[in-house]
Design an enzyme around this catalytic site. Structure first.
Site, short mmCIF file in Angstrom:
data_model
loop_
_atom_site.label_atom_id
_atom_site.label_comp_id
_atom_site.label_asym_id
_atom_site.label_seq_id
_atom_site.Cartn_x
_atom_site.Cartn_y
_atom_site.Cartn_z
CE1 TYR A 197 -11.62 -11.06 34.07
CE2 TYR A 197 -9.92 -9.82 35.18
CZ TYR A 197 -10.55 -11.02 34.93
OH TYR A 197 -10.12 -12.16 35.55
CE LYS A 205 -11.31 -24.68 25.85
NZ LYS A 205 -10.69 -25.97 26.24
CG ASP A 212 -8.00 -26.94 28.24
OD1 ASP A 212 -7.19 -26.48 27.40
OD2 ASP A 212 -8.96 -27.68 27.91
CG ASP A 266 -7.08 -12.47 37.23
OD1 ASP A 266 -6.17 -12.30 38.07
OD2 ASP A 266 -8.29 -12.33 37.53
CG ASP A 304 -3.81 -15.59 41.51
OD1 ASP A 304 -3.27 -14.53 41.13
OD2 ASP A 304 -4.65 -15.64 42.42
#
Ligand code: IPM
Ligand code: MG
Length: 352
Positions: free
Chosen positions: A141, A189, A221, A245, A249
């Protein structure tokens, strides 16, 4: 105590949820004998509409001058055509960076009484209580260089992390784990990304200072799946900006509604507190939003920026009592009448 707080109502449902949280703030101040002094600041689409940048310099200055800022929501589809940094969301990233709030705490739990109403089967969700610690001022970001070139038909972003950035967020997560069930899951990851390989190595180094905390590493994942198949396996989840992020959610599914989730963004100075949900333009101005995420963010604000444990606990308890009494906003299925945003806030305020 005198509590100086900056308010950023922002866009969409932001002003509604902040107004509801202010009712609770007033009730808390009355009950515990505190004086509250607030200023209201512009940001995001609200600032752009007033002819200012998404983060006006006076807003950042006002937020830097007080221990804590309560923010409603930022995001306005009317400005989707602007370059990333000029959009309302660009203002949000800029205030996080400007306040140096690198540690984003996003707790999720299943409130008693809501086990049957969320999208997960109740035997899976029951007892879930986890904390996502999201790195907030680094990674994709913020990474430079970044570019979109429509002519060339190409765009790129940069994912970059330093040892110092990983070390300091890891320590926040380990410290948090010590106050909880002492289990830390670091999510990366590392089978693909170099940034994740560095992440894992630094987390392992920091872990040596916390021998009492059990550490496991998980690929993002696989974590995404386990979060909704075995949510009770998690205590503290430590992860970088983008993964945090997305996973936060997803974690809202465990609680039953994203409208319930609070967050605290912390650094060395002032704190920034905001619900995890966005501006929800589709229901803005209709008194339909769930204010509980913002009210729970206010509880975090009192705890982390002012050290007011009893006041914070009282607000969390009042949220629980309100839900247990069957009071519901439109996002939460329930047997009783559906309340508006402001009325839900008043019900919590009345229980303070
Ligand atoms: C969040 C939001 C923001 C983010 C957006 C609005 C920039 O999704 O706080 O999770 O990506 O951090
Ligand atoms: Mg998000």
């Amino acid at each position: 105590m005198k509590l100086d707080i900056a308010l950023i109502p922002g866009d969409g449902v932001g002003p509604e949820v902040v107004a509801a949280a202010c009712d609770v703030l007033d009730a808390m101040a009355r009950r515990f004998g505190h004086t509250v002094e607030t200023t209201t600041q512009l940001m995001g689409g609200a600032a752009l509409r007033a002819g200012k940048p998404a983060l006006p310099p006076e807003t950042l200055a006002a937020c830097r001058a007080v221990p804590a800022t309560l923010l409603g929501a930022v995001g306005d589809p009317a400005f989707d055509h602007l370059p990333s940094k000029e959009r309302p969301e660009g203002g949000l990233l800029a205030i996080r960076k400007g306040l140096g709030v690198f540690a984003n705490l996003r707790p999720t739990r299943i409130w008693p009484g809501l086990e049957e109403t969320g999208p997960l089967k109740s035997h899976i969700a029951r007892g879930a209580d986890l904390l996502i610690v999201r790195e907030l001022t680094g990674g994709l970001y913020f990474g430079e260089p970044r570019q979109i070139d429509r002519q060339a038909g190409e765009a790129f972003n940069t994912m970059r992390y330093s040892v110092g950035e990983i070390d300091r967020i890891a320590r926040v997560a380990f410290d948090a784990a010590r106050t909880r069930r002492k289990q830390l899951t670091s999510v990366d990851k590392a089978n693909v990304l170099e940034t994740s390989q560095l992440w894992r190595a630094v987390v392992n180094d920091v872990a040596k200072d916390y021998p009492d905390v059990a550490v496991q590493h998980m690929y993002v994942d696989s974590c995404a799946m386990a979060l909704v198949t075995h949510p009770t396996r998690f205590d503290v989840i430590l992860t970088e900006n983008l993964f945090g992020d997305i996973l936060s959610d997803e974690a809202a599914v465990i609680a039953g509604s994203i409208g319930l989730l609070p967050s605290a963004s912390l650094g060395a100075g002032p704190g920034l507190y905001e619900p995890v949900h966005g501006s929800a333009p589709d229901i803005a101005g209709q008194d339909k939003a769930n204010p509980l995420g913002t009210i729970a963010s206010l509880a975090m604000l009192l705890r982390y920026s002012f050290g007011l444990q009893a006041e914070s606990d009282r607000i969390d308890a009042a949220i629980g009592e309100t839900l247990a009494a069957g009071d519901r906003t439109a996002d939460l299925p329930g047997a009783g009448a559906t309340l508006g945003c402001r009325e839900m806030g008043r019900r919590v305020a009345a229980r303070i």
